[in-house]
Scaffold this motif. Structure first.
Motif, PDB file in Angstrom:
ATOM      1  N   PRO A 136       0.816  -1.226   0.000  1.00 30.61           N
ATOM      2  CA  PRO A 136       0.000   0.000   0.000  1.00 30.61           C
ATOM      3  C   PRO A 136       0.844   1.269   0.000  1.00 30.61           C
ATOM      4  N   ALA A 137       1.919   1.289   0.767  1.00 30.90           N
ATOM      5  CA  ALA A 137       2.758   2.492   0.809  1.00 30.90           C
ATOM      6  C   ALA A 137       3.395   2.745  -0.553  1.00 30.90           C
ATOM      7  N   GLU A 138       3.851   1.662  -1.174  1.00 34.22           N
ATOM      8  CA  GLU A 138       4.465   1.806  -2.500  1.00 34.22           C
ATOM      9  C   GLU A 138       3.429   2.276  -3.528  1.00 34.22           C
ATOM     10  N   ARG A 139       2.221   1.722  -3.433  1.00 31.88           N
ATOM     11  CA  ARG A 139       1.168   2.125  -4.373  1.00 31.88           C
ATOM     12  C   ARG A 139       0.809   3.595  -4.173  1.00 31.88           C
ATOM     13  N   GLU A 140       0.750   4.029  -2.915  1.00 31.19           N
ATOM     14  CA  GLU A 140       0.428   5.424  -2.633  1.00 31.19           C
ATOM     15  C   GLU A 140       1.500   6.359  -3.198  1.00 31.19           C
ATOM     16  N   GLU A 141       2.764   5.957  -3.017  1.00 30.40           N
ATOM     17  CA  GLU A 141       3.859   6.771  -3.551  1.00 30.40           C
ATOM     18  C   GLU A 141       3.825   6.810  -5.081  1.00 30.40           C
ATOM     19  N   THR A 142       3.509   5.660  -5.686  1.00 28.11           N
ATOM     20  CA  THR A 142       3.430   5.614  -7.160  1.00 28.11           C
ATOM     21  C   THR A 142       2.307   6.504  -7.682  1.00 28.11           C
ATOM     22  N   VAL A 143       1.148   6.451  -7.006  1.00 28.42           N
ATOM     23  CA  VAL A 143       0.023   7.306  -7.414  1.00 28.42           C
ATOM     24  C   VAL A 143       0.398   8.774  -7.302  1.00 28.42           C
ATOM     25  N   ARG A 144       1.130   9.114  -6.225  1.00 29.90           N
ATOM     26  CA  ARG A 144       1.527  10.517  -6.051  1.00 29.90           C
ATOM     27  C   ARG A 144       2.463  10.975  -7.183  1.00 29.90           C
ATOM     28  N   LEU A 145       3.439  10.098  -7.503  1.00 35.30           N
ATOM     29  CA  LEU A 145       4.383  10.451  -8.575  1.00 35.30           C
ATOM     30  C   LEU A 145       3.671  10.559  -9.930  1.00 35.30           C
ATOM     31  N   VAL A 146       2.772   9.592 -10.187  1.00 37.58           N
ATOM     32  CA  VAL A 146       2.040   9.609 -11.459  1.00 37.58           C
ATOM     33  C   VAL A 146       1.169  10.862 -11.561  1.00 37.58           C
ATOM     34  N   THR A 147       0.480  11.191 -10.463  1.00 44.58           N
ATOM     35  CA  THR A 147      -0.375  12.383 -10.466  1.00 44.58           C
ATOM     36  C   THR A 147       0.450  13.648 -10.718  1.00 44.58           C
ATOM     37  N   ASP A 148       1.627  13.702 -10.073  1.00 47.49           N
ATOM     38  CA  ASP A 148       2.489  14.872 -10.277  1.00 47.49           C
ATOM     39  C   ASP A 148       2.931  14.996 -11.730  1.00 47.49           C
ATOM     40  N   GLU A 149       3.295  13.868 -12.333  1.00 45.74           N
ATOM     41  CA  GLU A 149       3.715  13.904 -13.744  1.00 45.74           C
ATOM     42  C   GLU A 149       2.550  14.267 -14.663  1.00 45.74           C
ATOM     43  N   LEU A 150       1.363  13.761 -14.355  1.00 38.23           N
ATOM     44  CA  LEU A 150       0.185  14.108 -15.168  1.00 38.23           C
ATOM     45  C   LEU A 150      -0.134  15.590 -15.054  1.00 38.23           C
ATOM     46  N   ASP A 151       0.003  16.153 -13.855  1.00 38.81           N
ATOM     47  CA  ASP A 151      -0.210  17.604 -13.701  1.00 38.81           C
ATOM     48  C   ASP A 151       0.803  18.390 -14.522  1.00 38.81           C
ATOM     49  N   ARG A 152       2.058  17.910 -14.511  1.00 42.49           N
ATOM     50  CA  ARG A 152       3.072  18.599 -15.306  1.00 42.49           C
ATOM     51  C   ARG A 152       2.762  18.494 -16.792  1.00 42.49           C
ATOM     52  N   MET A 153       2.309  17.342 -17.228  1.00 44.02           N
ATOM     53  CA  MET A 153       1.917  17.172 -18.632  1.00 44.02           C
ATOM     54  C   MET A 153       0.777  18.129 -18.989  1.00 44.02           C
ATOM     55  N   SER A 154      -0.184  18.248 -18.098  1.00 45.92           N
ATOM     56  CA  SER A 154      -1.315  19.141 -18.342  1.00 45.92           C
ATOM     57  C   SER A 154      -0.852  20.580 -18.498  1.00 45.92           C
ATOM     58  N   ARG A 155       0.086  21.020 -17.622  1.00 43.92           N
ATOM     59  CA  ARG A 155       0.598  22.383 -17.728  1.00 43.92           C
ATOM     60  C   ARG A 155       1.371  22.590 -19.031  1.00 43.92           C
ATOM     61  N   ILE A 156       2.143  21.585 -19.434  1.00 43.09           N
ATOM     62  CA  ILE A 156       2.888  21.689 -20.699  1.00 43.09           C
ATOM     63  C   ILE A 156       1.936  21.840 -21.874  1.00 43.09           C
ATOM     64  N   VAL A 157       0.891  21.008 -21.913  1.00 47.52           N
ATOM     65  CA  VAL A 157      -0.083  21.071 -23.010  1.00 47.52           C
ATOM     66  C   VAL A 157      -0.770  22.440 -23.035  1.00 47.52           C
ATOM     67  N   GLU A 158      -1.177  22.942 -21.871  1.00 47.55           N
ATOM     68  CA  GLU A 158      -1.832  24.253 -21.816  1.00 47.55           C
ATOM     69  C   GLU A 158      -0.903  25.358 -22.308  1.00 47.55           C
ATOM     70  N   ASP A 159       0.370  25.289 -21.901  1.00 47.01           N
ATOM     71  CA  ASP A 159       1.319  26.307 -22.352  1.00 47.01           C
ATOM     72  C   ASP A 159       1.556  26.224 -23.857  1.00 47.01           C
ATOM     73  N   LEU A 160       1.678  25.009 -24.368  1.00 44.15           N
ATOM     74  CA  LEU A 160       1.872  24.846 -25.811  1.00 44.15           C
ATOM     75  C   LEU A 160       0.666  25.344 -26.600  1.00 44.15           C
ATOM     76  N   LEU A 161      -0.535  25.056 -26.108  1.00 46.49           N
ATOM     77  CA  LEU A 161      -1.741  25.554 -26.773  1.00 46.49           C
ATOM     78  C   LEU A 161      -1.787  27.074 -26.739  1.00 46.49           C
ATOM     79  N   LEU A 162      -1.370  27.660 -25.637  1.00 47.77           N
ATOM     80  CA  LEU A 162      -1.343  29.117 -25.544  1.00 47.77           C
ATOM     81  C   LEU A 162      -0.374  29.708 -26.555  1.00 47.77           C
ATOM     82  N   LEU A 163       0.818  29.112 -26.690  1.00 50.34           N
ATOM     83  CA  LEU A 163       1.786  29.600 -27.669  1.00 50.34           C
ATOM     84  C   LEU A 163       1.276  29.420 -29.099  1.00 50.34           C
TER      85      LEU A 163
END
Length: 478
Positions: A291-318
């Protein structure tokens, strides 16, 4: 596009121009030739009428007021009157002057000038025509004969004592004059034909030269591909066709920029999104049942997905920055806008925030885009400073332009990185502080917003250390 490539049944613009020109020229030249012939024939009629009236008037004047040159007294014999008048007249080559003493059918006596007339059948040889003229109750008229038209005028001679009736006739054969008018008409037609041939050749060459840019436009459009948008039309002159070529070249410039932006967007998205996708996939593949490993993995995945979302939004803005509706300028009080930016920026981090100065004037700009750019500069300053360091925000007027700036007291920017940091996904060769969570698109967005307002963004060192970012808007001052 070759002739074989042209759709069947389509006539080229060059041929259509030539055909319309030939049609107009043909109608114009035919109208000129026909009008000239009509004018010449009208002049012939007018001259014939004037001649008939003149001859009849001269005879009438001699009859009423003339005297016999032999006796010095008024004429008493119609034959003598006619003889004297005919001797004194000089007739035209197509004109006949004839006198008659005694009515036809009663052995009349014919008097005429002893000269040849340039017609096939003179009146003095045409007994039927003579009879018809002398028997006519009219004083003038037109007689249609197989040999041609005869225009005539008649003056009856008043009785002199017991003398027989007499008459004077002036006849004109207009066929010769009409033939000259027809000859002029034929010459004009021949000249018009030559003119049409010359016009055809000249018009073909001229139309080809005029339409050359159009053909180049068509050829360039046919050769354009997504991979090659560099072809341009050479512009010569200042006419409408040159303007068409300039407009087409400007369209190609816009297309090239649009395709370049599209390719850049795809390349940037593929480059920047590949890493977080790889990270997400790797963590998901290695995720265990703990469970601890799964929680850490979910946190890392969520963080990367948020970063991807920001990249896409910035690229669309440009990508939107290339559109004309990227900014919507409106009258804005610069002091109020600067204060709003200051208030919003204070929440970005624990720094010594200062409102340096404000420009008390009205400007034409997009307040949301300018706020976005200034907040991005403030966020950039936060990332490269530490708690308690000073960040100043302000605005000022500089001649006809206005400036909005963010000043930080961080480590500054290396000289070689001054231009690099405004490019996409570039952070410079030397970072000035801890790495942030951005993808290197923030300053690219700031530059796009400044250029959309017709301005620019500048960077120069801050006195005492740090960096100063300045938005200069040249035409925003109202």
């Amino acid at each position: 596009m070759t002739t074989a490539d042209r759709p069947r049944g389509r006539v080229s613009a060059r041929v259509r121009i030539l055909l319309w020109l030939l049609l107009v020229m043909t109608v114009a030249l035919a109208s000129v030739a026909t009008t000239t012939r009509s004018i010449l024939l009208r002049d012939v009629d007018q001259r014939v009428n004037e001649l008939l009236v003149q001859e009849a008037g001269e005879f009438t004047n001699l009859q009423e007021e003339g005297v016999d040159p032999e006796t010095g007294r008024p004429f008493t014999e119609p034959a003598r009157l006619l003889t004297v008048f005919l001797q004194r007249q000089n007739a035209d080559v197509h004109e006949e002057l004839i006198g008659l003493v005694g009515r036809p059918g009663q052995s009349p006596r014919w008097l005429r000038q002893q000269r040849e007339i340039a017609v096939a059948l003179p009146l003095y040889k045409d007994a039927d025509a003579q009879q018809e003229i002398f028997d006519s109750p009219s004083s003038s008229g037109t007689l249609e004969r197989p040999s041609g038209e005869i225009r005539w005028a008649k003056v009856e001679v008043a009785r002199y004592g017991a003398a027989a009736n007499a008459a004077f006739v002036v006849a004109f054969h207009p066929a010769g004059e009409q033939e000259r008018a027809d000859e002029v008409f034929r010459v004009l037609l021949a000249i018009s034909g030559v003119a049409l041939l010359m016009t055809t050749g000249i018009a073909w060459v001229v139309a080809g030269r005029i339409l050359k840019p159009v053909r180049l436009v068509r050829s360039a459009a046919a050769q354009l591909t997504e991979q090659d948008l560099t072809r341009r039309i050479p512009v010569q002159g200042r006419d409408d066709v040159a303007a068409l070529a300039e407009t087409f070249n400007a369209m190609l410039d816009r297309l090239e920029r649009a395709f370049a932006a599209q390719r850049e967007f795809v390349d940037d998205a593929g480059h920047e999104l590949r890493t977080p996708i790889t990270i997400v996939r790797g963590h998901l593949e290695l995720m265990g049942d703990d469970p601890a490993e799964r929680e850490e993995t979910v946190r890392l995945v969520t963080d990367e997905l948020d970063r991807m979302s920001r990249i896409v939004e910035d690229l669309l803005l440009l990508a939107k920055a290339e559109r004309p509706d990227f900014v919507s300028p409106e009258p804005v009080q610069l002091a109020e806008l600067t204060a709003d930016v200051y208030v919003k920026a204070r929440t970005l981090g624990d720094r010594d925030w200062q409102l340096a100065e404000v420009a008390d004037l009205e400007a034409e700009l997009d307040p949301q885009r300018i706020t976005q750019a200034m907040v991005q500069l403030a966020q950039n300053a936060v990332q490269h400073t530490t708690a308690g360091q000073t960040i100043r925000i302000g605005s000022r007027a500089d001649g006809a332009s206005i400036e909005l700036y963010v000043v930080d007291s961080g480590p500054g920017v290396q000289p070689q990185d001054t231009e690099v940091i405004f490019e996409r996904f570039r952070r410079g060769t030397a970072r000035r502080g801890a790495r942030g969570s951005g993808a290197g698109l923030g300053l690219s967005i700031v530059r796009a917003i400044a250029e959309a307002h017709g301005g620019r963004v500048r960077l120069h060192p801050t006195e005492g250390g740090g960096a100063t970012f300045v938005l200069t808007l040249e035409e925003a001052r109202a």
